[in-house]
Enzyme design. Structure first.
Site, PDB file in Angstrom:
ATOM      1  N   LYS A 103       1.194 -21.846  21.229  1.00 38.47           N
ATOM      2  CA  LYS A 103       0.077 -21.323  21.016  1.00 38.47           C
ATOM      3  C   LYS A 103      -0.856 -21.431  22.229  1.00 38.47           C
ATOM      4  CE  LYS A 103       0.192 -21.100  15.864  1.00 38.47           C
ATOM      5  NZ  LYS A 103      -0.655 -21.610  14.721  1.00 38.47           N
ATOM      6  N   GLU A 131       9.532 -10.757  13.416  1.00 34.61           N
ATOM      7  CA  GLU A 131       8.541 -11.148  14.488  1.00 34.61           C
ATOM      8  C   GLU A 131       9.462 -11.266  15.990  1.00 34.61           C
ATOM      9  OE1 GLU A 131       6.055 -14.367  11.829  1.00 34.61           O
ATOM     10  OE2 GLU A 131       7.585 -15.124  13.136  1.00 34.61           O
ATOM     11  N   TYR A 155      -0.183 -11.130  12.444  1.00 31.39           N
ATOM     12  CA  TYR A 155      -0.748 -11.937  11.411  1.00 31.39           C
ATOM     13  C   TYR A 155      -1.104 -11.272  10.062  1.00 31.39           C
ATOM     14  CZ  TYR A 155      -0.093 -16.450  14.124  1.00 31.39           C
ATOM     15  OH  TYR A 155       0.290 -17.537  14.461  1.00 31.39           O
ATOM     16  N   ARG A 178       3.545 -30.699  15.611  1.00 36.62           N
ATOM     17  CA  ARG A 178       2.367 -30.880  15.291  1.00 36.62           C
ATOM     18  C   ARG A 178       1.513 -32.228  14.998  1.00 36.62           C
ATOM     19  NH1 ARG A 178       3.707 -25.817  11.535  1.00 36.62           N
ATOM     20  NH2 ARG A 178       2.954 -24.127  12.959  1.00 36.62           N
ATOM     21  N   ASN A 191      -2.569 -25.812  16.489  1.00 33.14           N
ATOM     22  CA  ASN A 191      -1.562 -26.525  15.883  1.00 33.14           C
ATOM     23  C   ASN A 191      -0.131 -26.284  16.878  1.00 33.14           C
ATOM     24  OD1 ASN A 191      -0.841 -24.031  14.932  1.00 33.14           O
ATOM     25  ND2 ASN A 191      -0.588 -24.713  12.891  1.00 33.14           N
ATOM     26  N   THR A 194       2.024 -27.228   8.875  1.00 35.64           N
ATOM     27  CA  THR A 194       1.047 -26.584   9.400  1.00 35.64           C
ATOM     28  C   THR A 194      -0.339 -27.251   9.749  1.00 35.64           C
ATOM     29  OG1 THR A 194       1.764 -24.709   8.111  1.00 35.64           O
ATOM     30  CG2 THR A 194      -0.400 -24.475   9.099  1.00 35.64           C
ATOM     31  N   PHE A 244      -9.264 -17.525   6.995  1.00 34.12           N
ATOM     32  CA  PHE A 244      -9.138 -18.065   8.096  1.00 34.12           C
ATOM     33  C   PHE A 244      -8.764 -16.929   9.248  1.00 34.12           C
ATOM     34  CE2 PHE A 244      -5.474 -19.277   5.856  1.00 34.12           C
ATOM     35  CZ  PHE A 244      -4.320 -18.526   6.656  1.00 34.12           C
ATOM     36  N   ARG A 266      11.375 -25.389  12.019  1.00 31.05           N
ATOM     37  CA  ARG A 266      10.225 -25.760  11.047  1.00 31.05           C
ATOM     38  C   ARG A 266      10.332 -27.375  10.980  1.00 31.05           C
ATOM     39  NH1 ARG A 266       7.332 -21.804   9.003  1.00 31.05           N
ATOM     40  NH2 ARG A 266       6.704 -22.639   7.201  1.00 31.05           N
TER      41      ARG A 266
HETATM   42  P1  CMP Z   1       1.033 -20.381  11.833  1.00 33.28           P
HETATM   43  O1  CMP Z   1       2.355 -20.949  11.617  1.00 33.28           O
HETATM   44  O2  CMP Z   1       0.881 -19.877  13.368  1.00 33.28           O
HETATM   45  O3  CMP Z   1       0.683 -19.288  10.679  1.00 33.28           O
HETATM   46  C1  CMP Z   1      -0.521 -18.797  10.438  1.00 33.28           C
HETATM   47  C2  CMP Z   1      -1.478 -19.845  11.089  1.00 33.28           C
HETATM   48  O4  CMP Z   1      -3.081 -19.942  10.497  1.00 33.28           O
HETATM   49  C3  CMP Z   1      -1.240 -21.105  10.794  1.00 33.28           C
HETATM   50  O5  CMP Z   1       0.031 -21.549  11.742  1.00 33.28           O
HETATM   51  C4  CMP Z   1      -2.445 -22.098  11.099  1.00 33.28           C
HETATM   52  O6  CMP Z   1      -2.668 -22.310  12.607  1.00 33.28           O
HETATM   53  C5  CMP Z   1      -3.515 -21.086  10.815  1.00 33.28           C
HETATM   54  N1  CMP Z   1      -4.435 -21.526   9.793  1.00 33.28           N
HETATM   55  C6  CMP Z   1      -5.728 -21.905   9.886  1.00 33.28           C
HETATM   56  N2  CMP Z   1      -6.363 -22.116   8.954  1.00 33.28           N
HETATM   57  C7  CMP Z   1      -5.199 -22.178   7.972  1.00 33.28           C
HETATM   58  C8  CMP Z   1      -5.238 -22.610   6.584  1.00 33.28           C
HETATM   59  N3  CMP Z   1      -6.293 -22.949   6.097  1.00 33.28           N
HETATM   60  N4  CMP Z   1      -3.970 -22.352   5.974  1.00 33.28           N
HETATM   61  C9  CMP Z   1      -2.954 -22.182   6.694  1.00 33.28           C
HETATM   62  N5  CMP Z   1      -3.004 -21.791   7.971  1.00 33.28           N
HETATM   63  C10 CMP Z   1      -4.097 -21.804   8.551  1.00 33.28           C
END
Ligand code: CMP
Length: 142
Positions: A11, A128, A51, A104, A114, A93, A59, A87
């Site tokens: 990212k 994807e 997304y 992370r 992240n 996350t 968010f 993962r």
């Molecule tokens: P990613 O795996 O890229 O998938 C969606 C992204 O939304 C996640 O990682 C986070 O970086 C971002 N995000 C921001 N806020 C939240 C949240 N509250 N819960 C989950 N994902 C979030």
């Protein structure tokens, strides 16, 4: 275990903080092969589409703005159980909940910044991967 492919993204925070090599080191060290890679800056509409599944969540707007705020590196990882393995390597996350030793936990600044994204299922991986790469851009290795 099945050989799978999964989509991974370094990212904007990972690129900005010069962490591409460290992330790749962890993937390769865990036995995953990088079979396609490209750097690009997502437009707002590309980030919205990528997304799409999160549209409507609180968010979503910030996520789209953030993911289009700077260059990212997208790669396809290949290997046994690649989706789950990636993962595990990424960790939870929310970096506060991620196990030490994961990307992370070790490198991320926040739940938004992240460092990495990874597909969460075989169906998502197919969608994807196709978002970033055509079939002819994938280079499977023995
Ligand atoms: P990613 O795996 O890229 O998938 C969606 C992204 O939304 C996640 O990682 C986070 O970086 C971002 N995000 C921001 N806020 C939240 C949240 N509250 N819960 C989950 N994902 C979030």
């Amino acid at each position: 275990m099945p050989v799978e492919r999964t989509l991974s993204i370094v990212k904007p925070d990972g690129v900005r903080r010069n962490q591409i090599g460290e992330v790749y080191r962890r993937f390769e060290g865990a036995g995953l092969r990088i079979v396609a890679a490209r750097m690009l800056q997502l437009t707002t509409s590309q980030a919205e589409l990528f997304y799409e599944v999160h549209r409507g969540r609180p968010f979503y707007g910030d996520l789209v703005r953030y993911m289009s705020s700077g260059p990212v590196v997208a790669q396809v990882l290949e290997g046994e159980d690649a989706i789950a393995r990636n993962r595990q390597i990424m960790g939870a996350t929310d970096p506060k909940k991620a196990v030490p030793g994961t990307i992370r936990a070790d490198l991320a600044e926040s739940i938004e910044a992240n460092v990495v994204h990874g597909s969460d299922s075989p169906e998502t991986a197919v969608r994807e991967i196709a978002f970033f790469f055509s079939t002819t851009e994938l280079c499977p290795r023995a």
